[in-house]
Write an enzyme that holds these catalytic residues in place. Structure first.
Site, PDB file in Angstrom:
ATOM      1  N   SER A   1      12.185 -21.605  22.592  1.00 54.82           N
ATOM      2  CA  SER A   1      12.171 -20.757  21.403  1.00 54.82           C
ATOM      3  C   SER A   1      10.777 -20.202  21.151  1.00 54.82           C
ATOM      4  O   SER A   1      10.228 -19.493  21.983  1.00 54.82           O
ATOM      5  CB  SER A   1      12.705 -21.552  20.203  1.00 54.82           C
ATOM      6  OG  SER A   1      12.931 -20.718  19.099  1.00 54.82           O
TER       7      SER A   1
ATOM      8  N   ASP B   1      23.703 -17.097  21.364  1.00 57.29           N
ATOM      9  CA  ASP B   1      22.455 -17.310  20.637  1.00 57.29           C
ATOM     10  C   ASP B   1      22.103 -16.055  19.845  1.00 57.29           C
ATOM     11  O   ASP B   1      21.732 -15.023  20.421  1.00 57.29           O
ATOM     12  CB  ASP B   1      21.331 -17.653  21.626  1.00 57.29           C
ATOM     13  CG  ASP B   1      20.056 -18.091  20.931  1.00 57.29           C
ATOM     14  OD1 ASP B   1      19.929 -17.863  19.714  1.00 57.29           O
ATOM     15  OD2 ASP B   1      19.192 -18.670  21.613  1.00 57.29           O
TER      16      ASP B   1
ATOM     17  N   HIS C   1      21.416 -21.550  20.387  1.00 50.07           N
ATOM     18  CA  HIS C   1      19.968 -21.753  20.495  1.00 50.07           C
ATOM     19  C   HIS C   1      19.608 -23.215  20.789  1.00 50.07           C
ATOM     20  O   HIS C   1      18.997 -23.520  21.819  1.00 50.07           O
ATOM     21  CB  HIS C   1      19.316 -21.292  19.194  1.00 50.07           C
ATOM     22  CG  HIS C   1      17.864 -20.949  19.324  1.00 50.07           C
ATOM     23  ND1 HIS C   1      17.413 -19.861  20.023  1.00 50.07           N
ATOM     24  CD2 HIS C   1      16.751 -21.555  18.825  1.00 50.07           C
ATOM     25  CE1 HIS C   1      16.095 -19.802  19.963  1.00 50.07           C
ATOM     26  NE2 HIS C   1      15.674 -20.824  19.239  1.00 50.07           N
TER      27      HIS C   1
END
Length: 470
Positions: free
Chosen positions: A223, A393, A420
């Site tokens: 991320s 996601d 995610h």
């Protein structure tokens, strides 16, 4: 849509969202301070009452299974060292001082279980090094709080023959110190993605290379940890020679926005309105307080509902037991300014540096089009890149990301059904994610001969087919 004349940038619904947000924040602040004033026996009473209520209405009662008992041990672990020790791994702690004076803790797992222990002064393990970096509002614990050793990426990598290092952002649990400012000062928290790119990432990598004696390392980010790498590599040309491959898990660059339309519209219309809610220091600092009060399954349910509200994530690929263990390690301190930076990026749909020339209600001090914040020149990245993303996601705009990266050195792998957090804690990451990660590191690592173990799926760069070594 009608606008209030005095400050015309926000619509009526956005002002309503501001009002609701302030009301919620006020109630939460009152309750938090009330809890802080209560004696510990009273707080413990609330915790046990929440447990009793959960057990009364839950069908999952009875003696905990072995997996649930181990998950409870993971949830209760106080720090990275205790989590690693649960699986029998020895770790080291190192401290890096950035060029602007922040002290960052790096965790290191240099040896496999069968190699025994050695003094930390034994710096050069003669193994290829790999550096892992966490996401927003996280720390290095998120990599090792899984309920199955085979799904803990650092342990898999160290058993494959890598010298594994894990970084931490300034301000989080392990890096809440500076030689210039104390953490109770707003100056301490005056940082965004820019500082991660200019200082935290390059200084951490320089330290690892100096300690290990290798010329380059592999970088695995999750991320925001990928965004920090994109930014750092784009503005530090020499860093590309020191990172032999960037493996980007659930990569972040310019997310489309939030799932709730009113909140999304408000944050994009006025990113700096976040300061009105949370001030200019750490964001969501009260999470630890509520975590101590609520029984873990209830806390887990609150997190699940929050993720569904903000991002439309169902988290079905993460087991309930895994959530109970991992959510206790999910939150760590981060600056409000870094979150404001992300909303600026979302509003402009551009991976740009922090916009300092902006008012509290979103307008520039100099109106018109005479000013635009510089964008991170990500097409200048020379390091090979592997993007691993889930097709469910909501934070990944893969087409925009690929267009912003160099075409010749970027490979993309889609994970069907993944959201995610699934790429970090999903039940099948050892089958769907790790083979791609390990193979990318093996292909690009500095000295693969003799250091790697067999039995890992190897990706054929030319044909796109995957085979398994015998």
């Amino acid at each position: 849509m009608a606008h209030i004349p005095l400050i015309g940038r926000l619509s009526f619904k956005e002002y309503l969202a501001l009002l609701v947000g302030f009301s919620f924040l006020g109630i939460e602040t009152f309750l938090r301070f009330t809890v802080l004033l209560l004696p510990k026996p009273v707080v413990d009473w609330f915790y046990h009452r929440s447990q009793a209520l959960f057990d009364r209405f839950s069908s999952a009662r009875g003696t905990p299974t072995t997996e649930e008992a181990f998950a409870s041990a993971i949830r209760s672990a106080k720090d990275f060292g205790e989590l690693a020790a649960l699986y029998g791994y020895a770790h080291e702690e190192h401290v890096v001082m950035t060029k602007d004076g922040y002290l960052l803790t790096l965790h290191r797992i240099p040896r496999r279980k069968d190699e025994g222990s050695a003094r930390p002064s034994d710096e050069n393990t003669k193994k290829p090094a790999v550096y892992l970096h966490h996401g927003l509002l996280m720390n290095s614990e998120v990599w090792v709080c899984l309920t199955d050793e085979a799904r803990c990426l650092p342990f898999v990598l160290v058993e494959q023959g890598f010298d594994v290092w894990l970084g931490n952002n300034r301000g989080n649990k392990y890096s809440k110190k500076s030689i210039h400012h104390k953490p109770n000062s707003s100056k301490f928290w005056n940082y965004s993605l820019d500082e991660f790119a200019w200082y935290d990432i390059p200084d951490s990598i320089e330290y690892v290379l100096a300690r290990t004696g290798v010329g380059s390392l592999g970088y695995v980010g999750f991320s925001q940890g990928t965004a920090q790498a994109f930014a750092a590599l784009s503005v530090n040309p020499e860093l590309n020679e020191k990172v032999n491959v960037l493996v980007a898990l659930a990569p972040a660059m310019s997310p489309a926005g939030l799932a709730t339309p009113v909140v999304d519209a408000l944050m994009k219309a006025s990113p700096t309105s976040v300061y009105l809610f949370f001030g200019r220091k750490a964001i969501l600092s009260s999470v630890a307080t509520w975590q101590a009060i609520f029984y873990p399954p209830i806390f887990t349910s609150i997190i699940d509902h929050s993720l569904r509200f903000l991002f439309s994530w169902d988290s079905r690929n993460i087991t309930t037991t895994q959530k109970t263990a991992a959510y206790a390690h999910l939150y760590s301190y981060a600056s409000v300014k870094s979150v404001v930076h992300w909303f600026q990026i979302m509003r402009e749909s551009a991976f740009q540096m922090f916009d300092d020339d902006i008012t509290i209600f979103g307008g520039h001090a100099n109106s018109g089009k005479a000013y635009r914040p510089p964008r991170f020149p990500t097409r200048n990245i020379e390091t090979p890149i592997l993007l691993l993303y889930g097709n469910r996601d909501s934070l990944v705009d893969i087409e925009a990301m690929v267009n912003a990266l160099p075409a010749s050195g970027t490979r993309v792998r889609k994970l069907n059904g993944y959201e995610h957090l699934d790429i970090l804690w999903g039940k099948d990451i050892d089958k769907d994610v790790f083979p791609e990660v390990v193979n990318a590191l093996r292909v690009h690592c500095e000295s693969p001969a003799g250091a790697m173990r067999d039995g890992v799926k190897v990706f054929d760069m030319e044909t796109g087919l995957a085979e398994t070594e015998e």
